[in-house]
Design a protein around this motif. Sequence first.
Motif, PDB file in Angstrom:
ATOM      1  N   LEU A   1     -12.864   3.234  14.243  1.00 50.07           N
ATOM      2  CA  LEU A   1     -12.477   4.637  14.084  1.00 50.07           C
ATOM      3  C   LEU A   1     -13.224   5.338  12.947  1.00 50.07           C
ATOM      4  O   LEU A   1     -13.135   6.551  12.811  1.00 50.07           O
ATOM      5  CB  LEU A   1     -10.966   4.758  13.841  1.00 50.07           C
ATOM      6  CG  LEU A   1     -10.073   4.258  14.962  1.00 50.07           C
ATOM      7  CD1 LEU A   1      -8.617   4.403  14.567  1.00 50.07           C
ATOM      8  CD2 LEU A   1     -10.360   4.984  16.260  1.00 50.07           C
ATOM      9  N   HIS A   2     -13.916   4.579  12.114  1.00 55.22           N
ATOM     10  CA  HIS A   2     -14.677   5.150  10.991  1.00 55.22           C
ATOM     11  C   HIS A   2     -13.786   5.938  10.042  1.00 55.22           C
ATOM     12  O   HIS A   2     -14.122   7.026   9.591  1.00 55.22           O
ATOM     13  CB  HIS A   2     -15.839   6.014  11.495  1.00 55.22           C
ATOM     14  CG  HIS A   2     -16.790   5.250  12.345  1.00 55.22           C
ATOM     15  ND1 HIS A   2     -17.791   4.471  11.818  1.00 55.22           N
ATOM     16  CD2 HIS A   2     -16.879   5.117  13.693  1.00 55.22           C
ATOM     17  CE1 HIS A   2     -18.469   3.894  12.799  1.00 55.22           C
ATOM     18  NE2 HIS A   2     -17.931   4.268  13.950  1.00 55.22           N
ATOM     19  N   HIS A   3     -12.627   5.371   9.751  1.00 53.77           N
ATOM     20  CA  HIS A   3     -11.674   5.984   8.830  1.00 53.77           C
ATOM     21  C   HIS A   3     -10.856   4.859   8.206  1.00 53.77           C
ATOM     22  O   HIS A   3     -10.232   4.086   8.926  1.00 53.77           O
ATOM     23  CB  HIS A   3     -10.749   6.944   9.594  1.00 53.77           C
ATOM     24  CG  HIS A   3      -9.766   7.639   8.727  1.00 53.77           C
ATOM     25  ND1 HIS A   3     -10.076   8.773   8.024  1.00 53.77           N
ATOM     26  CD2 HIS A   3      -8.474   7.350   8.425  1.00 53.77           C
ATOM     27  CE1 HIS A   3      -9.011   9.170   7.335  1.00 53.77           C
ATOM     28  NE2 HIS A   3      -8.031   8.315   7.582  1.00 53.77           N
ATOM     29  N   ALA A   4     -10.875   4.760   6.881  1.00 54.80           N
ATOM     30  CA  ALA A   4     -10.170   3.677   6.196  1.00 54.80           C
ATOM     31  C   ALA A   4      -8.686   3.985   6.040  1.00 54.80           C
ATOM     32  O   ALA A   4      -8.311   5.095   5.682  1.00 54.80           O
ATOM     33  CB  ALA A   4     -10.797   3.443   4.824  1.00 54.80           C
ATOM     34  N   PHE A   5      -7.854   2.990   6.318  1.00 53.51           N
ATOM     35  CA  PHE A   5      -6.422   3.098   6.054  1.00 53.51           C
ATOM     36  C   PHE A   5      -5.816   1.712   5.972  1.00 53.51           C
ATOM     37  O   PHE A   5      -6.400   0.735   6.430  1.00 53.51           O
ATOM     38  CB  PHE A   5      -5.700   3.954   7.100  1.00 53.51           C
ATOM     39  CG  PHE A   5      -5.801   3.457   8.516  1.00 53.51           C
ATOM     40  CD1 PHE A   5      -4.913   2.511   9.000  1.00 53.51           C
ATOM     41  CD2 PHE A   5      -6.770   3.958   9.365  1.00 53.51           C
ATOM     42  CE1 PHE A   5      -4.992   2.066  10.317  1.00 53.51           C
ATOM     43  CE2 PHE A   5      -6.860   3.526  10.684  1.00 53.51           C
ATOM     44  CZ  PHE A   5      -5.965   2.576  11.157  1.00 53.51           C
ATOM     45  N   VAL A   6      -4.649   1.636   5.359  1.00 54.70           N
ATOM     46  CA  VAL A   6      -3.921   0.383   5.201  1.00 54.70           C
ATOM     47  C   VAL A   6      -2.478   0.641   5.608  1.00 54.70           C
ATOM     48  O   VAL A   6      -1.847   1.567   5.110  1.00 54.70           O
ATOM     49  CB  VAL A   6      -3.957  -0.113   3.740  1.00 54.70           C
ATOM     50  CG1 VAL A   6      -3.224  -1.431   3.603  1.00 54.70           C
ATOM     51  CG2 VAL A   6      -5.387  -0.219   3.233  1.00 54.70           C
ATOM     52  N   LEU A   7      -1.971  -0.163   6.527  1.00 56.29           N
ATOM     53  CA  LEU A   7      -0.599  -0.013   7.019  1.00 56.29           C
ATOM     54  C   LEU A   7      -0.001  -1.382   7.302  1.00 56.29           C
ATOM     55  O   LEU A   7      -0.734  -2.312   7.645  1.00 56.29           O
ATOM     56  CB  LEU A   7      -0.582   0.763   8.339  1.00 56.29           C
ATOM     57  CG  LEU A   7      -1.071   2.193   8.354  1.00 56.29           C
ATOM     58  CD1 LEU A   7      -1.215   2.675   9.790  1.00 56.29           C
ATOM     59  CD2 LEU A   7      -0.089   3.074   7.614  1.00 56.29           C
ATOM     60  N   PRO A   8       1.315  -1.513   7.206  1.00 56.97           N
ATOM     61  CA  PRO A   8       1.915  -2.752   7.692  1.00 56.97           C
ATOM     62  C   PRO A   8       1.642  -2.861   9.195  1.00 56.97           C
ATOM     63  O   PRO A   8       1.862  -1.906   9.932  1.00 56.97           O
ATOM     64  CB  PRO A   8       3.405  -2.570   7.409  1.00 56.97           C
ATOM     65  CG  PRO A   8       3.467  -1.519   6.339  1.00 56.97           C
ATOM     66  CD  PRO A   8       2.298  -0.615   6.608  1.00 56.97           C
ATOM     67  N   ALA A   9       1.122  -4.011   9.629  1.00 59.22           N
ATOM     68  CA  ALA A   9       0.884  -4.220  11.056  1.00 59.22           C
ATOM     69  C   ALA A   9       2.201  -4.610  11.724  1.00 59.22           C
ATOM     70  O   ALA A   9       2.595  -4.046  12.731  1.00 59.22           O
ATOM     71  CB  ALA A   9      -0.176  -5.303  11.263  1.00 59.22           C
ATOM     72  N   VAL A  10       2.869  -5.578  11.145  1.00 59.71           N
ATOM     73  CA  VAL A  10       4.208  -5.968  11.540  1.00 59.71           C
ATOM     74  C   VAL A  10       4.986  -6.000  10.224  1.00 59.71           C
ATOM     75  O   VAL A  10       4.768  -6.889   9.411  1.00 59.71           O
ATOM     76  CB  VAL A  10       4.244  -7.347  12.237  1.00 59.71           C
ATOM     77  CG1 VAL A  10       5.678  -7.762  12.546  1.00 59.71           C
ATOM     78  CG2 VAL A  10       3.401  -7.336  13.505  1.00 59.71           C
ATOM     79  N   PRO A  11       5.804  -4.991   9.956  1.00 59.64           N
ATOM     80  CA  PRO A  11       6.457  -4.879   8.642  1.00 59.64           C
ATOM     81  C   PRO A  11       7.067  -6.196   8.151  1.00 59.64           C
ATOM     82  O   PRO A  11       7.791  -6.866   8.882  1.00 59.64           O
ATOM     83  CB  PRO A  11       7.530  -3.813   8.872  1.00 59.64           C
ATOM     84  CG  PRO A  11       6.929  -2.944   9.951  1.00 59.64           C
ATOM     85  CD  PRO A  11       6.221  -3.926  10.860  1.00 59.64           C
ATOM     86  N   GLY A  12       6.698  -6.553   6.919  1.00 60.69           N
ATOM     87  CA  GLY A  12       7.191  -7.773   6.304  1.00 60.69           C
ATOM     88  C   GLY A  12       6.499  -9.040   6.741  1.00 60.69           C
ATOM     89  O   GLY A  12       6.755 -10.114   6.227  1.00 60.69           O
ATOM     90  N   ARG A  13       5.564  -8.919   7.708  1.00 65.61           N
ATOM     91  CA  ARG A  13       4.917 -10.128   8.238  1.00 65.61           C
ATOM     92  C   ARG A  13       3.401 -10.081   8.214  1.00 65.61           C
ATOM     93  O   ARG A  13       2.759 -11.103   8.028  1.00 65.61           O
ATOM     94  CB  ARG A  13       5.406 -10.378   9.658  1.00 65.61           C
ATOM     95  CG  ARG A  13       6.914 -10.667   9.656  1.00 65.61           C
ATOM     96  CD  ARG A  13       7.472 -10.866  11.020  1.00 65.61           C
ATOM     97  NE  ARG A  13       6.948 -12.059  11.643  1.00 65.61           N
ATOM     98  CZ  ARG A  13       7.074 -12.317  12.938  1.00 65.61           C
ATOM     99  NH1 ARG A  13       7.696 -11.455  13.715  1.00 65.61           N
ATOM    100  NH2 ARG A  13       6.586 -13.411  13.456  1.00 65.61           N
ATOM    101  N   SER A  14       2.807  -8.915   8.441  1.00 66.61           N
ATOM    102  CA  SER A  14       1.345  -8.835   8.416  1.00 66.61           C
ATOM    103  C   SER A  14       0.908  -7.426   8.036  1.00 66.61           C
ATOM    104  O   SER A  14       1.651  -6.463   8.186  1.00 66.61           O
ATOM    105  CB  SER A  14       0.736  -9.239   9.770  1.00 66.61           C
ATOM    106  OG  SER A  14       1.117  -8.344  10.778  1.00 66.61           O
ATOM    107  N   LEU A  15      -0.317  -7.345   7.540  1.00 69.73           N
ATOM    108  CA  LEU A  15      -0.877  -6.110   7.029  1.00 69.73           C
ATOM    109  C   LEU A  15      -2.105  -5.727   7.852  1.00 69.73           C
ATOM    110  O   LEU A  15      -2.928  -6.589   8.175  1.00 69.73           O
ATOM    111  CB  LEU A  15      -1.275  -6.335   5.564  1.00 69.73           C
ATOM    112  CG  LEU A  15      -1.852  -5.175   4.790  1.00 69.73           C
ATOM    113  CD1 LEU A  15      -0.820  -4.057   4.655  1.00 69.73           C
ATOM    114  CD2 LEU A  15      -2.272  -5.652   3.403  1.00 69.73           C
TER     115      LEU A  15
END
Length: 120
Positions: free
Chosen positions: A45-59
């Motif tokens: 997507l050519h846009h940096a971001f950080v989010l929980p992938a599966v909250p509490g389990r993966s990023l």
Amino acid sequence: MRVVVAHHPLVDASELGGEPVAANGARALALLAAHGVELVRSGHLHHAFVLPAVPGRSLGVHCGTSTSSRGRGAEAGVNTLNWIEIGPAEIAVSCRRLAPARGEFVEVEARRFPRARPAA
């Protein structure tokens, strides 16, 4: 530490205006988390971001564009990267943007997340 790198994003980033994620992305994330994957990297997507992938389990850490001019949204025409440091109890992610006058990438956002499986 288990890490998966994918080209297409598996994590939904609604901030990008409905950009599509990989087919069955949510299902893939759940399976990866169930198998101990703590970090999922992606691009496309050519846009940096950080989010929980599966909250509490993966990023989910999505990279921007570090070597071309294809950035999107607020990153249009800008080079960005993510610097990731993995510690025994947390994952630190620094989103960095190229400062051409300085000739280096400078931190624009830093976040820390507890690891789902802290190292013994």
